[in-house]
Design a protein around this motif. Structure first.
Motif, PDB file in Angstrom:
ATOM      1  N   LEU A   1       0.925  -1.121   0.034  1.00  0.00           N
ATOM      2  CA  LEU A   1       0.013   0.027  -0.032  1.00  0.00           C
ATOM      3  C   LEU A   1       0.869   1.330  -0.151  1.00  0.00           C
ATOM      4  CD1 LEU A   1      -2.670  -1.221   2.699  1.00  0.00           C
ATOM      5  CD2 LEU A   1      -2.856  -1.197   0.204  1.00  0.00           C
ATOM      6  N   PRO A   2       0.528   2.398  -0.713  1.00  0.00           N
ATOM      7  CA  PRO A   2       1.417   3.504  -0.743  1.00  0.00           C
ATOM      8  C   PRO A   2       1.238   4.240   0.248  1.00  0.00           C
ATOM      9  CG  PRO A   2      -0.635   3.735  -2.061  1.00  0.00           C
ATOM     10  CD  PRO A   2      -0.806   2.231  -1.751  1.00  0.00           C
ATOM     11  N   VAL A   3       2.176   5.239   0.657  1.00  0.00           N
ATOM     12  CA  VAL A   3       2.103   6.249   1.676  1.00  0.00           C
ATOM     13  C   VAL A   3       0.936   7.167   1.276  1.00  0.00           C
ATOM     14  CG1 VAL A   3       3.119   8.097   2.705  1.00  0.00           C
ATOM     15  CG2 VAL A   3       4.583   5.822   2.472  1.00  0.00           C
ATOM     16  N   VAL A   4       0.082   7.559   2.558  1.00  0.00           N
ATOM     17  CA  VAL A   4      -1.034   8.310   1.992  1.00  0.00           C
ATOM     18  C   VAL A   4      -0.660   9.761   2.655  1.00  0.00           C
ATOM     19  CG1 VAL A   4      -2.818   6.880   2.001  1.00  0.00           C
ATOM     20  CG2 VAL A   4      -2.079   7.541   4.161  1.00  0.00           C
ATOM     21  N   GLY A   5      -0.851  10.933   1.859  1.00  0.00           N
ATOM     22  CA  GLY A   5      -0.319  12.349   2.330  1.00  0.00           C
ATOM     23  C   GLY A   5       0.969  12.281   2.139  1.00  0.00           C
TER      24      GLY A   5
END
Lengths: 218, 357
Positions: free
Chosen positions: A33-37
């Protein structure tokens, strides 16, 4: 409404393997999952709870007396499913903690777990209402901990997150009123006794301050 | 004291004989208490076919058990010493007091059998409010525990109890010969009882150990709600083969933080041979208002039954959408394909028997 970021002193503890990368020979694909923000910014979180009908309710730190549902989980008893929406963090392997505190005695029911927060495509990631394991399962009843009934009275509800690797944390605290849910969607399949009326009656029995384990609630 | 007068003889020859080639294993024997000093319960000899798991529930009425070995059936049984002896393959042996009847009813028979996750004896909501009496999680296990002087777990004559045995004969555990468990209940005279023992059973059922979250941990705190200090005198933990570390701590009842390592009084690093900590070595005081905190740590491993089987179970039991299937072990009694996170704690003086889940 989004709760204010709280750069709390609370440090959710590390866990066995919690900060570790998967063993090289273990085989499973890592959480991708990608980093959010923006990870350079402080972590922001909103406190969310699972509501009746599978709704995801966001609680406001500034609002008093917000109702939260007490659900019958698979194991029996009653729990609050308390989670987060969060940003500016790595959503993989997040330590999610939740607790319900009796504001009269200061006693608390805590629960903590390692979760992957699901990105929503809008810069946030959070607990998934389709998966109760992505929420802190706060085991409120049987009420063998509070000095008061554990329903229809105000309690302090809190959640906190700790990012894997960096140890950065954020916390949100609200005043909430646990309320016995009549939602049968969390009952075990085939449980004929799981009707809305019975759910509420059983809940108010086992959440009563005078409940004794095994007493006849019917 | 009883413990200084009587010592039952234990022969764990079956354990010693395991792996001894063609030698005929000697029978597991646990001598029962002498008449008037207690009683014994035992399971049937149980042959478990390869690839299967059996879970059997045995029901007993306390007055019947008392009468069976010379005790007054009209008086409470003051349990002061417990002995459990079991053969290899016995995944767990738990004894509970029967309370609310859901799907398991002693009226349906003294022996109720379940297989491979199917049947009422496999459904934990059936004993959700049944207080713990005793347990043993060690598959080569024996337990011989005399409670501290003056401490007894008091069982009323009209109470039913349920003894549950789980045998596994699969890849994670094997039952090489007929499974068998004996348990001795040793009593003490009522005039020697100074403190009643209480128990605490906790379980986490909303757990998930998945490929993409391969090293999760699950924590919880359980309050004993006492108004005076209590003594923890027995504890053990239970998880399945993905379990890597099980810790139990003393806890102040007010903190959301996992306690310091210095507060840890129990640790298990062996899922199939978890230690049973008990007095006199274990005697930890919990301040009034406090309780215990426990942590289960896991590491995902490829399932012996294959990911498709886990995903199918995830869909059928938990209605997990297709796009969220992740070869996850979820809560369940079947060792091969599911996980547990349970604690068993014994303390005195009793406030109440506690269920924490």
């Amino acid at each position: 409404m989004r709760a204010a970021v709280v750069a709390v002193g609370i440090v959710l503890c590390g866990c066995p393997g919690g900060d570790d990368e998967p063993p090289p020979d273990a085989g499973p694909p890592p959480c991708a999952l990608p980093v959010v923000g923006d990870p350079a910014d402080d972590i922001e979180i909103e406190l969310v709870v699972l509501g009746d009908g599978g709704a995801l309710d966001t609680l406001d730190e500034a609002s008093p007396m917000q109702a939260v549902s007490l659900f019958k989980p698979p194991q029996g008893g009653r729990v609050i499913f308390a989670g987060v929406r969060a940003r500016n963090l790595d959503p993989c392997g997040v330590q999610l903690g939740g607790g319900l505190r009796d504001i009269a005695s200061d006693k608390i029911v805590p629960e903590m777990r390692t979760v992957n927060l699901e990105p929503d495509g809008q810069g946030w990631a959070g607990s998934d209402p389709a998966d109760i394991t992505t929420f802190s399962n706060i085991a409120v009843c049987p009420n063998q901990w509070s000095d008061r009934d554990a329903f229809e009275l105000p309690y302090e509800l809190s959640v906190a997150v700790r990012e894997r690797g960096t140890g950065r944390t954020a916390q949100s605290v609200v005043t909430a009123v646990p309320r016995c849910s009549a939602d049968v969607s969390h009952c075990e399949q085939g449980d004929a006794a799981c009707t809305p009326e019975q759910l509420v009656a059983d809940c108010e029995c086992i959440c009563d301050v005078d409940y004794v384990l095994g007493m006849n609630c019917r | 004291m009883l413990r200084s007068i009587f010592r039952a003889t234990l022969f764990f020859a079956a354990i010693a004989a395991a792996g001894c080639g063609d030698d005929e294993p000697e029978p597991l024997v646990l001598e029962p208490p002498p008449p008037g000093e207690g009683f014994q319960i035992a399971t049937n000899d149980t042959v478990v076919p390869a690839g299967h798991e059996y879970q059997d529930c045995y029901f007993y009425k306390i007055s019947d058990l008392a009468a069976s070995n010379g005790l007054d059936p009209t008086q409470p049984v003051n349990l002061h010493r417990i002995q459990i002896a079991q053969k290899q393959g016995s995944h767990h042996y738990n004894i509970f007091r029967v309370r609310t009847i859901v799907g398991l009813d002693p009226a349906n028979g003294a022996f109720q059998h379940a297989e491979d996750g199917q049947g009422e004896c496999f459904k934990s909501p059936n004993w959700a409010d049944w207080p713990l009496i005793a347990n043993n999680q060690n598959d080569l296990g024996q337990l011989d525990w005399t409670f501290p002087d003056g401490v007894a777990n008091i069982l009323q004559p009209d109470e039913w109890i349920m003894a549950q045995i789980h045998y596994v004969n699969a890849s994670t555990q094997v039952t090489p010969e007929a499974g068998k468990v004996y348990a001795n209940f040793w009593t003490m005279p009522a005039d020697q009882v100074q403190h009643e023992m209480g128990t605490l059973f906790a379980t986490k059922q909303s757990i998930r150990i998945c490929q993409s979250n391969p090293t999760p941990s699950f924590d919880a705190g359980c309050n004993i709600n006492a108004t005076e200090p209590v003594h923890i005198i027995g504890a053990n933990g239970h998880f399945h083969s993905r379990g890597t570390q099980f810790d139990i701590f003393t806890w102040d009842g007010e903190s959301m933080l996992r306690p310091d390592d210095s507060d840890r009084f129990y640790q298990s690093l062996s899922w199939d041979h978890p230690p049973m900590a008990h007095s006199p070595e274990l005697d930890v005081e919990i301040a009034d208002g406090g309780g215990v905190w426990y942590t289960c740590g896991y590491e995902w491993t490829p399932p012996p039954v294959g990911c498709e089987a886990l995903n199918t179970r995830d869909q059928t039991v938990y209605m997990t959408p297709e796009d969220q299937l992740d070869c996850c072990y979820t809560f369940g009694g079947v060792v091969e394909s599911s996980e547990h996170c349970n604690i068993f704690v014994y303390y005195y003086p009793k406030v109440d028997d506690i269920a924490c889940f």
